[in-house]
Write a protein that holds these residues in place. Structure first.
Motif, short mmCIF file in Angstrom:
data_model
loop_
_atom_site.label_atom_id
_atom_site.label_comp_id
_atom_site.label_asym_id
_atom_site.label_seq_id
_atom_site.Cartn_x
_atom_site.Cartn_y
_atom_site.Cartn_z
N ALA A 79 0.85 -1.19 0.00
CA ALA A 79 0.00 0.00 0.00
C ALA A 79 0.88 1.24 0.00
CB ALA A 79 -0.93 0.00 1.21
N ASP A 80 0.38 2.30 -0.59
CA ASP A 80 1.10 3.57 -0.63
C ASP A 80 0.66 4.45 0.54
OD1 ASP A 80 2.51 2.93 -2.92
OD2 ASP A 80 0.97 3.71 -4.26
N PHE A 81 1.64 4.93 1.29
CA PHE A 81 1.38 5.78 2.45
C PHE A 81 1.90 7.19 2.18
CE2 PHE A 81 0.86 1.66 4.23
CZ PHE A 81 0.08 1.79 5.36
N THR A 82 1.17 8.17 2.69
CA THR A 82 1.59 9.56 2.57
C THR A 82 2.38 9.97 3.81
OG1 THR A 82 -0.39 10.10 1.29
CG2 THR A 82 0.79 11.93 2.29
N VAL A 83 3.51 10.63 3.58
CA VAL A 83 4.32 11.12 4.70
C VAL A 83 3.61 12.34 5.30
CG1 VAL A 83 6.53 12.07 5.42
CG2 VAL A 83 6.44 10.29 3.65
N ALA A 84 3.03 12.16 6.49
CA ALA A 84 2.31 13.25 7.16
C ALA A 84 3.23 14.13 7.97
CB ALA A 84 1.22 12.68 8.05
N GLY A 85 4.36 13.58 8.40
CA GLY A 85 5.28 14.37 9.21
C GLY A 85 6.65 13.72 9.30
N ILE A 86 7.63 14.52 9.62
CA ILE A 86 9.00 14.04 9.81
C ILE A 86 9.42 14.41 11.22
CG2 ILE A 86 11.41 14.27 9.06
CD1 ILE A 86 10.36 14.83 6.24
N TYR A 87 9.92 13.43 11.98
CA TYR A 87 10.28 13.65 13.38
C TYR A 87 11.75 13.37 13.61
CZ TYR A 87 10.25 8.58 14.15
OH TYR A 87 10.54 7.24 14.10
N ARG A 88 12.23 13.80 14.76
CA ARG A 88 13.63 13.58 15.13
C ARG A 88 13.70 12.77 16.42
NH1 ARG A 88 16.95 18.83 15.48
NH2 ARG A 88 17.07 18.45 13.23
N ASP A 89 14.45 11.66 16.35
CA ASP A 89 14.74 10.84 17.52
C ASP A 89 16.22 11.04 17.84
OD1 ASP A 89 15.39 8.71 19.31
OD2 ASP A 89 13.63 7.61 18.62
N PRO A 90 16.57 11.52 19.04
CA PRO A 90 17.97 11.87 19.35
C PRO A 90 18.89 10.66 19.53
CG PRO A 90 16.63 12.11 21.31
CD PRO A 90 15.68 11.79 20.19
N ARG A 91 18.35 9.47 19.60
CA ARG A 91 19.19 8.30 19.83
C ARG A 91 20.05 7.99 18.61
NH1 ARG A 91 14.66 4.10 21.64
NH2 ARG A 91 13.65 5.17 19.89
N ALA A 92 21.20 7.39 18.87
CA ALA A 92 22.12 7.04 17.79
C ALA A 92 21.51 5.96 16.91
CB ALA A 92 23.44 6.56 18.36
N THR A 93 21.93 5.93 15.65
CA THR A 93 21.42 4.93 14.70
C THR A 93 21.72 3.52 15.18
OG1 THR A 93 21.78 6.49 12.88
CG2 THR A 93 21.54 4.16 12.30
N THR A 94 22.86 3.35 15.83
CA THR A 94 23.27 2.01 16.27
C THR A 94 22.65 1.60 17.59
OG1 THR A 94 25.21 3.02 17.29
CG2 THR A 94 25.46 2.15 15.05
N GLU A 95 21.88 2.47 18.22
CA GLU A 95 21.27 2.16 19.52
C GLU A 95 19.92 1.49 19.32
OE1 GLU A 95 19.64 4.48 23.53
OE2 GLU A 95 20.85 5.54 22.04
N ALA A 96 19.86 0.20 19.61
CA ALA A 96 18.61 -0.54 19.41
C ALA A 96 17.54 -0.04 20.36
CB ALA A 96 18.84 -2.03 19.62
N ASP A 97 16.33 0.15 19.84
CA ASP A 97 15.21 0.51 20.71
C ASP A 97 14.98 -0.63 21.70
OD1 ASP A 97 12.64 2.39 20.92
OD2 ASP A 97 12.02 0.30 21.14
N PRO A 98 14.93 -0.35 23.01
CA PRO A 98 14.82 -1.43 23.99
C PRO A 98 13.53 -2.23 23.89
CG PRO A 98 14.50 0.71 25.03
CD PRO A 98 14.96 0.97 23.64
#
Length: 463
Positions: free
Chosen positions: A194-213
């Motif tokens: 399915a095609d989704f529309t980007v409604a917003g762009i957010y910022r997560d300060p965690r490093a790319t290599t930091e796995a979400d717990p």
């Protein structure tokens, strides 16, 4: 001569005794006022902490209950049940979330250098964690300010059945996405697209290599979507929509207790395996140092107050005994016993009023300095305890390592390390009431022991 004038002359004539009594009363007044000021300051700080945390109740999986039951699969709750709880009168608005695997196809790629985690590996090439939410603005990280919306708008309940996404800025930059662009996703069956529309762009300060717990994937590759849109990627789920967690924003922070009670009645057994966390943990983490200095100040106030009252009673008793002859002469001249007691009470009340007035001038500054010093030490100790907590290994609940997930410190809930002491008329009135009560009690008991005797007995018995 009236007893008021005699009281003034007596205080002036016995300057040494008056100063000693004043000093004793001043110590009592300062300690009592300090205790009241610290109690009020910590109470204000606790109210502010409660407001900063917000009138929020989270419905989440009870890991301790899950471990005790031996159940391996995480429980879920019907979205209709959450909707029922969201309609309770205490609720202002609410959200719930569900999650599943989604795939980026074609030219769209995930951010490289992601978390090295078994769950992330299980996603497969192009696989990411897609989290369906009813209202993204109520997610804890967004509410705390840890995660921020850079452009676009949040997903709301009005968007429930639309195909909308919030994309992390690194993933958006990787694929040249901006608000309004289309992003195709493939479901867990690797067939439904399915095609989704980007409604917003957010910022997560965690490093790319930091796995979400919780989800075990790189924070740069996590997607938030509407619950209806992401459900459309799972055509095999034909039953009632199931969710894993929910957040309720209440009308008032004080409504947490009534809401939890009504929610348990409304949901019944559907809440098995779940817990309603009214942010008590966050408040307790923030206010722990306040409780410590409050108990210390209260204990010191009572000990010093009682000790001071005892010393004051001894001073008054000694003064009354030293004035036996004076009282005997006055009684022989026809003075009433009640007026003699009133004179003694007036003397001590005048000294008490002066002491209370002096204490109000410098007690707030002393209390601010002492209270802040005590709170700073307690807050530092609490902060060290929080920093010493180690999370379980990625992909593990921690139960097999003896780590209770419920002991995890709450983020953005730092222990309070500052209080503001302020004196108001009600505080001074309380100290005045306590001080005058001590004064009158200390006066009445020894005076009554002497004045119960007759003038003849007082004069003939002497000292």
């Amino acid at each position: 001569m009236n007893f008021v004038k005699r009281a003034g002359l007596s205080l002036w004539a016995r300057k040494g005794r008056t100063l000693i009594t004043l000093a004793t009363f001043l110590v009592i007044s300062v300690m009592v006022l300090a205790g009241i000021l610290i109690n009020n300051a910590t109470a204000r700080a606790e109210r502010d902490a409660k407001r900063s945390v917000g009138a929020e109740v989270n419905l989440d999986i009870d890991m301790s209950q899950l471990a005790g039951s031996g159940q391996m699969q995480a429980p879920s709750i019907a979205a209709s049940t959450v909707d029922k709880l969201g309609s309770l009168p205490q609720v202002q608005k609410y959200t719930y979330s569900m999650w599943d695997r989604a795939l980026l196809k074609g030219t769209y790629k995930l951010v490289k250098g992601g978390a090295n985690d078994p769950m992330a590996d299980a996603m497969g090439p192009g696989g990411t964690m897609s989290i369906g939410v009813l209202d993204s603005s109520l997610l804890p990280d967004f509410r705390s300010g840890k995660t921020t919306l850079l452009s676009g708008k949040h997903l709301t309940a009005a968007d429930k059945d639309k195909k909308l996404l919030l994309v992390e800025e690194r993933l958006a930059k990787q694929n040249g996405l901006k608000v309004g662009d289309m992003l195709p996703l493939t479901g867990n069956d690797e067939k439904t697209t399915a095609d989704f529309t980007v409604a917003g762009i957010y910022r997560d300060p965690r490093a790319t290599t930091e796995a979400d717990p919780e989800y075990g994937t790189s924070p740069a590759n996590m997607l938030y979507g509407t619950v209806g849109g992401l459900t459309s990627l799972s055509p095999e789920n034909t039953g009632p929509r199931q969710v894993g967690k929910a957040t309720f924003l209440l009308q008032d922070a004080d409504a947490q207790g009534p809401f939890k009670d009504e929610a348990k009645k409304a949901a019944g057994e559907a809440l098995n395996g779940f817990k309603l966390d009214a942010n008590d943990k966050a408040v307790q983490q923030m206010t722990g140092p306040l409780e410590s200095i409050r108990s210390t100040a209260t204990l010191a106030m009572w000990l010093m107050g009682l000790a001071g009252a005892a010393v004051l009673a001894l001073l008054v008793n000694l003064a009354v005994k030293q004035r036996r002859t004076e009282y005997g002469v006055l009684l022989a001249m026809g003075e009433k016993k009640g007026r003699l007691i009133a004179q003694q009470a007036l003397e001590i009340v005048v000294v008490a009023a002066l002491a209370i007035g002096l204490s109000s001038l410098f007690a707030p500054q002393l209390t601010q300095s002492a209270g802040q010093a005590l709170l700073g030490k307690e807050a530092s100790a609490a902060e060290q305890k929080i920093n010493s907590w180690k999370p379980p290994a990625p992909g593990s609940t921690g139960l097999d390592q003896g780590i209770d997930p419920n002991d995890r410190p709450v983020e953005n809930a730092d222990p309070i390390d500052k209080i503001t002491v302020a004196l108001d008329p009600a505080d001074l009135a309380t100290v005045a009431g306590i001080g005058l009560g001590i004064a009158l009690l200390a006066t009445a008991l020894p005076a009554a022991s002497v004045l119960r005797l007759s003038p003849r007995t007082i004069l003939t018995k002497g000292k």
